[in-house]
Write a protein that holds these residues in place. Sequence first.
Motif, PDB file in Angstrom:
ATOM      1  N   ILE A  68      40.120-121.314  -6.357  1.00  0.00           N
ATOM      2  CA  ILE A  68      40.300-120.419  -5.369  1.00  0.00           C
ATOM      3  C   ILE A  68      38.959-120.465  -4.523  1.00  0.00           C
ATOM      4  O   ILE A  68      37.754-120.569  -4.958  1.00  0.00           O
ATOM      5  CB  ILE A  68      40.572-119.255  -5.573  1.00  0.00           C
ATOM      6  CG1 ILE A  68      39.551-118.484  -6.697  1.00  0.00           C
ATOM      7  CG2 ILE A  68      42.011-118.871  -6.258  1.00  0.00           C
ATOM      8  CD1 ILE A  68      39.801-117.102  -7.014  1.00  0.00           C
ATOM      9  N   LEU A  69      39.369-120.461  -3.165  1.00  0.00           N
ATOM     10  CA  LEU A  69      38.410-120.555  -2.279  1.00  0.00           C
ATOM     11  C   LEU A  69      38.365-119.654  -1.055  1.00  0.00           C
ATOM     12  O   LEU A  69      39.404-119.695  -0.465  1.00  0.00           O
ATOM     13  CB  LEU A  69      38.279-122.080  -1.476  1.00  0.00           C
ATOM     14  CG  LEU A  69      37.516-122.525  -0.311  1.00  0.00           C
ATOM     15  CD1 LEU A  69      36.152-122.611  -0.797  1.00  0.00           C
ATOM     16  CD2 LEU A  69      38.116-123.537   0.328  1.00  0.00           C
ATOM     17  N   ALA A  79      35.633-120.404  -7.149  1.00  0.00           N
ATOM     18  CA  ALA A  79      35.792-120.116  -8.542  1.00  0.00           C
ATOM     19  C   ALA A  79      36.995-120.467  -8.957  1.00  0.00           C
ATOM     20  O   ALA A  79      37.962-121.166  -8.496  1.00  0.00           O
ATOM     21  CB  ALA A  79      35.845-118.544  -8.962  1.00  0.00           C
ATOM     22  N   LYS A  80      36.977-120.639 -10.399  1.00  0.00           N
ATOM     23  CA  LYS A  80      38.356-120.999 -11.123  1.00  0.00           C
ATOM     24  C   LYS A  80      39.117-120.065 -11.687  1.00  0.00           C
ATOM     25  O   LYS A  80      38.475-119.155 -12.439  1.00  0.00           O
ATOM     26  CB  LYS A  80      37.938-122.293 -12.141  1.00  0.00           C
ATOM     27  CG  LYS A  80      39.002-122.821 -13.098  1.00  0.00           C
ATOM     28  CD  LYS A  80      38.507-124.010 -13.937  1.00  0.00           C
ATOM     29  CE  LYS A  80      39.493-124.578 -14.933  1.00  0.00           C
ATOM     30  NZ  LYS A  80      38.997-125.178 -15.877  1.00  0.00           N
ATOM     31  N   LEU A  81      40.566-120.092 -11.663  1.00  0.00           N
ATOM     32  CA  LEU A  81      41.354-119.101 -12.166  1.00  0.00           C
ATOM     33  C   LEU A  81      41.201-119.256 -13.884  1.00  0.00           C
ATOM     34  O   LEU A  81      41.678-120.351 -14.204  1.00  0.00           O
ATOM     35  CB  LEU A  81      42.655-119.004 -11.664  1.00  0.00           C
ATOM     36  CG  LEU A  81      42.765-118.362 -10.202  1.00  0.00           C
ATOM     37  CD1 LEU A  81      44.293-118.628  -9.922  1.00  0.00           C
ATOM     38  CD2 LEU A  81      42.504-117.013 -10.388  1.00  0.00           C
ATOM     39  N   ARG A  96      45.194-126.866  -6.005  1.00  0.00           N
ATOM     40  CA  ARG A  96      45.622-127.544  -7.297  1.00  0.00           C
ATOM     41  C   ARG A  96      45.426-128.947  -6.974  1.00  0.00           C
ATOM     42  O   ARG A  96      46.319-129.354  -6.038  1.00  0.00           O
ATOM     43  CB  ARG A  96      47.070-127.019  -7.687  1.00  0.00           C
ATOM     44  CG  ARG A  96      47.509-127.442  -9.202  1.00  0.00           C
ATOM     45  CD  ARG A  96      48.521-126.723  -9.400  1.00  0.00           C
ATOM     46  NE  ARG A  96      48.842-125.416  -9.221  1.00  0.00           N
ATOM     47  CZ  ARG A  96      49.903-124.774  -8.953  1.00  0.00           C
ATOM     48  NH1 ARG A  96      51.001-125.396  -8.589  1.00  0.00           N
ATOM     49  NH2 ARG A  96      49.650-123.440  -8.796  1.00  0.00           N
ATOM     50  N   GLY A  97      44.746-129.567  -7.719  1.00  0.00           N
ATOM     51  CA  GLY A  97      44.707-130.814  -7.460  1.00  0.00           C
ATOM     52  C   GLY A  97      45.950-131.966  -7.997  1.00  0.00           C
ATOM     53  O   GLY A  97      46.446-131.522  -8.939  1.00  0.00           O
ATOM     54  N   LYS A  98      45.926-133.019  -7.180  1.00  0.00           N
ATOM     55  CA  LYS A  98      47.186-133.832  -7.560  1.00  0.00           C
ATOM     56  C   LYS A  98      46.933-134.492  -8.961  1.00  0.00           C
ATOM     57  O   LYS A  98      45.792-135.112  -9.046  1.00  0.00           O
ATOM     58  CB  LYS A  98      47.482-135.052  -6.751  1.00  0.00           C
ATOM     59  CG  LYS A  98      48.314-134.490  -5.591  1.00  0.00           C
ATOM     60  CD  LYS A  98      48.743-135.690  -4.623  1.00  0.00           C
ATOM     61  CE  LYS A  98      49.355-135.134  -3.354  1.00  0.00           C
ATOM     62  NZ  LYS A  98      49.652-136.278  -2.372  1.00  0.00           N
ATOM     63  N   ALA A  99      47.757-134.607  -9.927  1.00  0.00           N
ATOM     64  CA  ALA A  99      47.385-135.433 -11.314  1.00  0.00           C
ATOM     65  C   ALA A  99      47.178-136.809 -11.080  1.00  0.00           C
ATOM     66  O   ALA A  99      48.224-137.432 -10.115  1.00  0.00           O
ATOM     67  CB  ALA A  99      48.609-135.091 -12.184  1.00  0.00           C
ATOM     68  N   ASP A 105      38.340-129.379 -11.873  1.00  0.00           N
ATOM     69  CA  ASP A 105      37.022-129.175 -12.072  1.00  0.00           C
ATOM     70  C   ASP A 105      35.952-129.532 -11.242  1.00  0.00           C
ATOM     71  O   ASP A 105      34.989-129.226 -10.797  1.00  0.00           O
ATOM     72  CB  ASP A 105      36.551-129.219 -13.588  1.00  0.00           C
ATOM     73  CG  ASP A 105      37.313-128.116 -14.505  1.00  0.00           C
ATOM     74  OD1 ASP A 105      37.156-126.871 -14.016  1.00  0.00           O
ATOM     75  OD2 ASP A 105      37.551-128.427 -15.538  1.00  0.00           O
ATOM     76  N   TYR A 106      36.396-131.090 -10.916  1.00  0.00           N
ATOM     77  CA  TYR A 106      35.647-131.858 -10.030  1.00  0.00           C
ATOM     78  C   TYR A 106      35.785-131.251  -8.608  1.00  0.00           C
ATOM     79  O   TYR A 106      34.692-131.231  -7.824  1.00  0.00           O
ATOM     80  CB  TYR A 106      36.277-133.320  -9.636  1.00  0.00           C
ATOM     81  CG  TYR A 106      35.530-134.237  -8.949  1.00  0.00           C
ATOM     82  CD1 TYR A 106      34.420-135.036  -9.668  1.00  0.00           C
ATOM     83  CD2 TYR A 106      35.914-134.254  -7.793  1.00  0.00           C
ATOM     84  CE1 TYR A 106      33.536-135.734  -8.515  1.00  0.00           C
ATOM     85  CE2 TYR A 106      35.096-135.261  -6.935  1.00  0.00           C
ATOM     86  CZ  TYR A 106      33.809-135.734  -7.202  1.00  0.00           C
ATOM     87  OH  TYR A 106      33.199-136.714  -6.418  1.00  0.00           O
ATOM     88  N   LEU A 107      37.012-130.579  -8.076  1.00  0.00           N
ATOM     89  CA  LEU A 107      37.305-129.936  -6.924  1.00  0.00           C
ATOM     90  C   LEU A 107      36.054-128.885  -6.890  1.00  0.00           C
ATOM     91  O   LEU A 107      35.437-128.474  -5.799  1.00  0.00           O
ATOM     92  CB  LEU A 107      38.335-129.725  -6.814  1.00  0.00           C
ATOM     93  CG  LEU A 107      38.885-128.816  -5.489  1.00  0.00           C
ATOM     94  CD1 LEU A 107      38.557-129.602  -4.243  1.00  0.00           C
ATOM     95  CD2 LEU A 107      40.282-128.438  -5.493  1.00  0.00           C
ATOM     96  N   LEU A 108      36.165-127.933  -7.964  1.00  0.00           N
ATOM     97  CA  LEU A 108      35.303-126.788  -8.124  1.00  0.00           C
ATOM     98  C   LEU A 108      33.830-127.009  -7.833  1.00  0.00           C
ATOM     99  O   LEU A 108      33.289-126.497  -7.090  1.00  0.00           O
ATOM    100  CB  LEU A 108      35.395-126.173  -9.451  1.00  0.00           C
ATOM    101  CG  LEU A 108      34.251-125.009  -9.765  1.00  0.00           C
ATOM    102  CD1 LEU A 108      34.950-123.727  -9.096  1.00  0.00           C
ATOM    103  CD2 LEU A 108      34.472-124.718 -11.282  1.00  0.00           C
TER     104      LEU A 108
END
Length: 389
Positions: A68-69, A79-81, A96-99, A105-108
């Motif tokens: 969440i941003l 932060a991460k939910l 939510r990143g594409k599989a 976590d990298y996006l975070l």
Amino acid sequence: MKYKVEDTLEKILDYRGKTPKKSNNGIPVISAKCIKNGRIDYSSCYFISSGEYGKFMTRGFPRKGDIILTTEAPLGNVAKLNREDIGVAQRVLTLRGKAGVLDNDYLLYFLKSGEGQNLLKSRESGTTVTGIKQSEFRKLEIDLPPISIQKRMVKILLLLDQKIDINTRINKNLLEQLHLMVSEVYRNPSFELKPISVIADVIDCLHSKKPYPVEDGYGQLIQLDNIRDDGFLDMRNSTYFISKPDFENWTRKLIISPGDFVITNVGRVGAVAMAPAGTKAAMGRNMTAIRLKHDSQYYSYFFAVMTSKEMRREIRQRTDVGTIMNALNVKDIPNLRIPISSEQQMRGIEKTFKSFVEQIEANNLENQFLSAVRDSLLPKLLSGTIELS
């Protein structure tokens, strides 16, 4: 390889323009003010009923592990939910990143990095309140290593954050135990409530125009962000450096040193923090310093009482309610009452409390070191300076 952000995400949830009907209990809703320092403060959430949740969350439901941003006020908190029974308010994007393309976590870590923050600011707009629109966020371009490399980077950073989280949970437990003992002290008839001026000196801040920050400054000016919720100063949390002449001017009354306390007068009224080992700083505006007298060296006991619910109640009773903002008058601070007993009993309780406070402080200092290591590794991993093959 460079990607547009929208091509790396499976889902972008944006509830801009929607406001649910609030409830006294039910399902918590995360607003922008709940996201700070890389974590979610669920105690700051408001609630909606389960029926309202179904009506409100029509654009999709957040999942555990989503990122969440905040898009404005402020922009860029992330932060991460860690739960799913949650709603997300306006001014917060759920990502939510594409599989196989983007690890969450990298996006975070990317969004928390200097590079990520600069990228967000490059697309911000607005005058009074600046922020980024979802349409502009989608256009951002980021370099992504292969998913296997992303996961290796994240593994290193998560190990550091996991240790930080363990220390944080330990400190929460230690602080709860301290406050239970403080409640016992308040009920003990051998203790008498006396003004803190009996054992401490109260020093007002300098009432002058706030000095400008400078790069490579001589010393730090304490800001509200430096006051942690657990009652300690963290000078890494906001680095406001000032020139040598300004530092000398703002420390005319005192230099905040280990064992000193600061208490805020406005904003977060009555927020209290103790200066840990290594502190040498100037007290900022709208703060008051409290320094224990030489014959009253009960630092641990004073810390426990000043951060207790009993003291919070005392501060609320002495807070002046204003039309624009509330304030704690500096003249009322010496009259805040603290339980005092015989010297023998005070020495005994200080000895008991000291081991708790020393452990909390040690964990905080370790967390600051681990955070510094993580923050120095992050740009090197993202830029490829440190290669993971």
